[in-house]
Scaffold this motif. Structure first.
Motif, PDB file in Angstrom:
ATOM      1  N   LEU A  56       0.833  -1.198   0.000  1.00 24.88           N
ATOM      2  CA  LEU A  56       0.000   0.000   0.000  1.00 24.88           C
ATOM      3  C   LEU A  56       0.874   1.255   0.000  1.00 24.88           C
ATOM      4  O   LEU A  56       0.580   2.230  -0.691  1.00 24.88           O
ATOM      5  CB  LEU A  56      -0.924  -0.012   1.218  1.00 24.88           C
ATOM      6  N   GLU A  57       1.952   1.228   0.751  1.00 27.34           N
ATOM      7  CA  GLU A  57       2.855   2.373   0.812  1.00 27.34           C
ATOM      8  C   GLU A  57       3.448   2.688  -0.554  1.00 27.34           C
ATOM      9  O   GLU A  57       3.516   3.852  -0.968  1.00 27.34           O
ATOM     10  CB  GLU A  57       3.981   2.116   1.814  1.00 27.34           C
ATOM     11  N   SER A  58       3.850   1.638  -1.284  1.00 24.19           N
ATOM     12  CA  SER A  58       4.439   1.854  -2.613  1.00 24.19           C
ATOM     13  C   SER A  58       3.417   2.439  -3.572  1.00 24.19           C
ATOM     14  O   SER A  58       3.721   3.347  -4.352  1.00 24.19           O
ATOM     15  CB  SER A  58       4.987   0.538  -3.165  1.00 24.19           C
ATOM     16  N   LEU A  59       2.192   1.921  -3.522  1.00 21.46           N
ATOM     17  CA  LEU A  59       1.136   2.456  -4.384  1.00 21.46           C
ATOM     18  C   LEU A  59       0.924   3.939  -4.100  1.00 21.46           C
ATOM     19  O   LEU A  59       0.832   4.753  -5.022  1.00 21.46           O
ATOM     20  CB  LEU A  59      -0.175   1.704  -4.140  1.00 21.46           C
ATOM     21  N   CYS A  60       0.864   4.301  -2.827  1.00 16.33           N
ATOM     22  CA  CYS A  60       0.524   5.672  -2.459  1.00 16.33           C
ATOM     23  C   CYS A  60       1.663   6.656  -2.712  1.00 16.33           C
ATOM     24  O   CYS A  60       1.459   7.869  -2.665  1.00 16.33           O
ATOM     25  CB  CYS A  60       0.097   5.715  -0.994  1.00 16.33           C
ATOM     26  N   GLN A  61       2.846   6.139  -3.005  1.00 14.24           N
ATOM     27  CA  GLN A  61       3.975   7.002  -3.367  1.00 14.24           C
ATOM     28  C   GLN A  61       4.240   6.995  -4.870  1.00 14.24           C
ATOM     29  O   GLN A  61       5.142   7.687  -5.340  1.00 14.24           O
ATOM     30  CB  GLN A  61       5.238   6.550  -2.618  1.00 14.24           C
ATOM     31  N   ALA A  62       3.456   6.241  -5.634  1.00 13.31           N
ATOM     32  CA  ALA A  62       3.676   6.128  -7.077  1.00 13.31           C
ATOM     33  C   ALA A  62       3.463   7.478  -7.752  1.00 13.31           C
ATOM     34  O   ALA A  62       2.392   8.090  -7.608  1.00 13.31           O
ATOM     35  CB  ALA A  62       2.738   5.094  -7.682  1.00 13.31           C
ATOM     36  N   PRO A  63       4.439   7.974  -8.518  1.00 14.41           N
ATOM     37  CA  PRO A  63       4.322   9.310  -9.120  1.00 14.41           C
ATOM     38  C   PRO A  63       3.305   9.396 -10.252  1.00 14.41           C
ATOM     39  O   PRO A  63       2.848  10.485 -10.595  1.00 14.41           O
ATOM     40  CB  PRO A  63       5.740   9.580  -9.630  1.00 14.41           C
ATOM     41  N   ASP A  64       2.951   8.252 -10.843  1.00 14.97           N
ATOM     42  CA  ASP A  64       2.018   8.273 -11.968  1.00 14.97           C
ATOM     43  C   ASP A  64       0.580   7.980 -11.538  1.00 14.97           C
ATOM     44  O   ASP A  64      -0.274   7.664 -12.364  1.00 14.97           O
ATOM     45  CB  ASP A  64       2.460   7.275 -13.042  1.00 14.97           C
ATOM     46  N   ALA A  84      -3.393   6.782   1.289  1.00 20.60           N
ATOM     47  CA  ALA A  84      -3.461   7.479   0.000  1.00 20.60           C
ATOM     48  C   ALA A  84      -3.410   8.992   0.192  1.00 20.60           C
ATOM     49  O   ALA A  84      -2.742   9.702  -0.565  1.00 20.60           O
ATOM     50  CB  ALA A  84      -4.729   7.076  -0.751  1.00 20.60           C
ATOM     51  N   LEU A  85      -4.086   9.495   1.196  1.00 18.47           N
ATOM     52  CA  LEU A  85      -4.078  10.930   1.464  1.00 18.47           C
ATOM     53  C   LEU A  85      -2.690  11.403   1.899  1.00 18.47           C
ATOM     54  O   LEU A  85      -2.238  12.478   1.497  1.00 18.47           O
ATOM     55  CB  LEU A  85      -5.115  11.276   2.526  1.00 18.47           C
ATOM     56  N   HIS A  86      -2.005  10.593   2.686  1.00 19.85           N
ATOM     57  CA  HIS A  86      -0.633  10.934   3.071  1.00 19.85           C
ATOM     58  C   HIS A  86       0.275  11.007   1.847  1.00 19.85           C
ATOM     59  O   HIS A  86       1.243  11.760   1.826  1.00 19.85           O
ATOM     60  CB  HIS A  86      -0.091   9.930   4.082  1.00 19.85           C
ATOM     61  N   GLY A  87      -0.067  10.209   0.817  1.00 20.96           N
ATOM     62  CA  GLY A  87       0.678  10.250  -0.440  1.00 20.96           C
ATOM     63  C   GLY A  87       0.220  11.349  -1.375  1.00 20.96           C
ATOM     64  O   GLY A  87       0.625  11.395  -2.534  1.00 20.96           O
ATOM     65  N   LYS A  88      -0.658  12.228  -0.863  1.00 23.53           N
ATOM     66  CA  LYS A  88      -1.206  13.358  -1.638  1.00 23.53           C
ATOM     67  C   LYS A  88      -1.965  12.897  -2.882  1.00 23.53           C
ATOM     68  O   LYS A  88      -1.900  13.506  -3.951  1.00 23.53           O
ATOM     69  CB  LYS A  88      -0.115  14.364  -2.008  1.00 23.53           C
ATOM     70  N   LYS A  89      -2.713  11.803  -2.727  1.00 23.34           N
ATOM     71  CA  LYS A  89      -3.590  11.321  -3.786  1.00 23.34           C
ATOM     72  C   LYS A  89      -5.030  11.732  -3.476  1.00 23.34           C
ATOM     73  O   LYS A  89      -5.462  11.698  -2.317  1.00 23.34           O
ATOM     74  CB  LYS A  89      -3.536   9.790  -3.897  1.00 23.34           C
ATOM     75  N   HIS A  90      -5.769  12.124  -4.488  1.00 21.64           N
ATOM     76  CA  HIS A  90      -7.209  12.274  -4.322  1.00 21.64           C
ATOM     77  C   HIS A  90      -7.797  10.896  -4.042  1.00 21.64           C
ATOM     78  O   HIS A  90      -7.300   9.885  -4.560  1.00 21.64           O
ATOM     79  CB  HIS A  90      -7.842  12.857  -5.578  1.00 21.64           C
ATOM     80  N   VAL A  91      -8.843  10.850  -3.249  1.00 27.25           N
ATOM     81  CA  VAL A  91      -9.434   9.564  -2.870  1.00 27.25           C
ATOM     82  C   VAL A  91     -10.932   9.571  -3.137  1.00 27.25           C
ATOM     83  O   VAL A  91     -11.653  10.464  -2.685  1.00 27.25           O
ATOM     84  CB  VAL A  91      -9.174   9.242  -1.386  1.00 27.25           C
ATOM     85  N   LEU A 110      -7.369  15.427   7.206  1.00 26.85           N
ATOM     86  CA  LEU A 110      -6.110  15.096   6.536  1.00 26.85           C
ATOM     87  C   LEU A 110      -6.155  15.512   5.068  1.00 26.85           C
ATOM     88  O   LEU A 110      -5.165  16.034   4.534  1.00 26.85           O
ATOM     89  CB  LEU A 110      -5.833  13.595   6.661  1.00 26.85           C
ATOM     90  N   ALA A 111      -7.276  15.277   4.399  1.00 26.97           N
ATOM     91  CA  ALA A 111      -7.403  15.665   2.992  1.00 26.97           C
ATOM     92  C   ALA A 111      -7.199  17.167   2.822  1.00 26.97           C
ATOM     93  O   ALA A 111      -6.502  17.616   1.906  1.00 26.97           O
ATOM     94  CB  ALA A 111      -8.778  15.249   2.454  1.00 26.97           C
ATOM     95  N   LYS A 112      -7.796  17.955   3.710  1.00 26.72           N
ATOM     96  CA  LYS A 112      -7.624  19.409   3.642  1.00 26.72           C
ATOM     97  C   LYS A 112      -6.164  19.797   3.876  1.00 26.72           C
ATOM     98  O   LYS A 112      -5.621  20.666   3.186  1.00 26.72           O
ATOM     99  CB  LYS A 112      -8.528  20.078   4.672  1.00 26.72           C
ATOM    100  N   GLN A 113      -5.551  19.136   4.842  1.00 28.82           N
ATOM    101  CA  GLN A 113      -4.147  19.413   5.150  1.00 28.82           C
ATOM    102  C   GLN A 113      -3.245  19.105   3.959  1.00 28.82           C
ATOM    103  O   GLN A 113      -2.286  19.840   3.676  1.00 28.82           O
ATOM    104  CB  GLN A 113      -3.724  18.574   6.351  1.00 28.82           C
TER     105      GLN A 113
END
Length: 330
Positions: A56-64, A84-91, A110-113
């Protein structure tokens, strides 16, 4: 540019979202996550993508990956969305977004942050014919009440009768009819009438200890809404909104194909609905893409507020009936 998205969860609802999202031409599937490599790979091949993840960590850090769609068992939503939110992904997370109000508030903060959008996927609220129903309330004059129904026998109840405990009937995984099907008519009521003053639930408890269905009442200032929601029996009744000048009759609260206005005095019936979308998740996929691309915080906040009211209602209804999720015991 299309929004590159990954999926968590490989069930039928994920298939539907992928098909609907691609039909809007606003989304592009780029990755699949599953805890099991073979499951991820099989699902990725099915949808013509090559990137798979078991971390999950690798997915959430994926640049693409710009966004993550989550349709896993309910109890997993919080940790997966948080990652996912920690990885700055929209969810985009299937309803119920979380198991508890505390989890809900934590994720939206967290999403707002992080400066990204978190959206609970209440698909029926985005349907064009639901919006016809919503926009036609003024024709009724003073509101007298409503009856909203979503009762559909689930094949997974067969497993319960056979002595098994499938996810959706498992309180350990934050399951039960109320948070699976009940949220559809509850969300519809909130979208139509706002937050109720009070609510009550009379559930049918199945062998697993979860609610299989039952009857909900939402109390407003001058009227009430009755809801019949179940996964252990089927109702063929339409959904109706009653007023001084007439009644609005919809075939359902989701996948709405018909909305009729029945004049109280003349008894004449007028069809208001337009053509139903061919893919039942396409309208929500299009709206969610618009919100993300246009950075429409006002629209996102409106959906967030509705979701907050709904989880407040379902949490209270569960508490009234001793329906406690495992996450609440920690």
């Amino acid at each position: 540019m299309a929004i590159n998205f990954a999926v968590i969860g490989t069930g039928w609802i994920t298939d539907s979202f992928i098909e609907s999202a691609h039909a809007t031409q606003a989304w592009k599937l780029t990755a699949v996550y599953s805890r099991k490599a073979e499951t991820a790979q099989s699902f990725a091949v099915k949808h013509n993508v090559t990137a798979t993840y078991t971390s999950l960590e690798s997915l959430c850090q994926a640049p693409d990956v710009d966004a993550v769609y989550i349709a896993s068992p309910n109890s997993f939503h919080y940790e997966q969305a948080k990652a996912a939110l920690h990885g700055k992904k929209h969810v985009i997370v299937e309803k119920p977004a979380t198991s508890t109000v505390a989890e809900f508030e934590s994720l939206f903060a967290l999403a707002k942050q992080q400066g990204v959008f978190l959206i609970e996927a209440n698909r029926h609220i985005q349907e064009r014919n639901f919006k016809v129903l919503q926009q036609s309330l003024g024709r009724l004059g003073a509101l007298y009440g409503a009856s909203l129904n979503y009762a559909s026998y689930s094949s997974r109840y067969n497993a319960v009768l056979a002595g098994e405990t499938p996810n959706i009937f498992n309180l350990a995984l934050s399951g039960g009819s109320l948070v699976d099907l009940g949220v559809y008519p509850i969300a519809a009521a909130v979208a139509l009438f706002g937050a109720p003053k009070a609510q009550s639930y009379h559930p049918i408890i199945v062998r697993t200890g979860a609610d299989g269905g039952g009857f909900i009442t939402l109390q407003y200032d001058r009227f009430a809404v009755s809801i019949n929601a179940s996964k252990i029996y089927t109702s063929a009744a339409p959904s109706e909104v009653y007023g001084e000048k007439g009644t609005l009759v919809a075939n359902a609260v989701t996948d709405v194909a018909s909305v009729e206005f029945v004049d109280a005095r003349s008894k004449t019936r007028e069809q208001l609905a337009g053509e139903k979308a061919k893919l039942n998740l396409q309208e929500e996929a299009a709206e969610f893409a618009r919100i993300i691309k246009e950075r429409d915080g006002a629209a996102a906040k409106k959906l967030e507020d509705m979701s907050r009211i709904v989880i407040g209602i379902t949490t209270d209804l569960r508490a009234q009936n001793g329906l406690v999720f495992d996450v609440e015991k920690k």
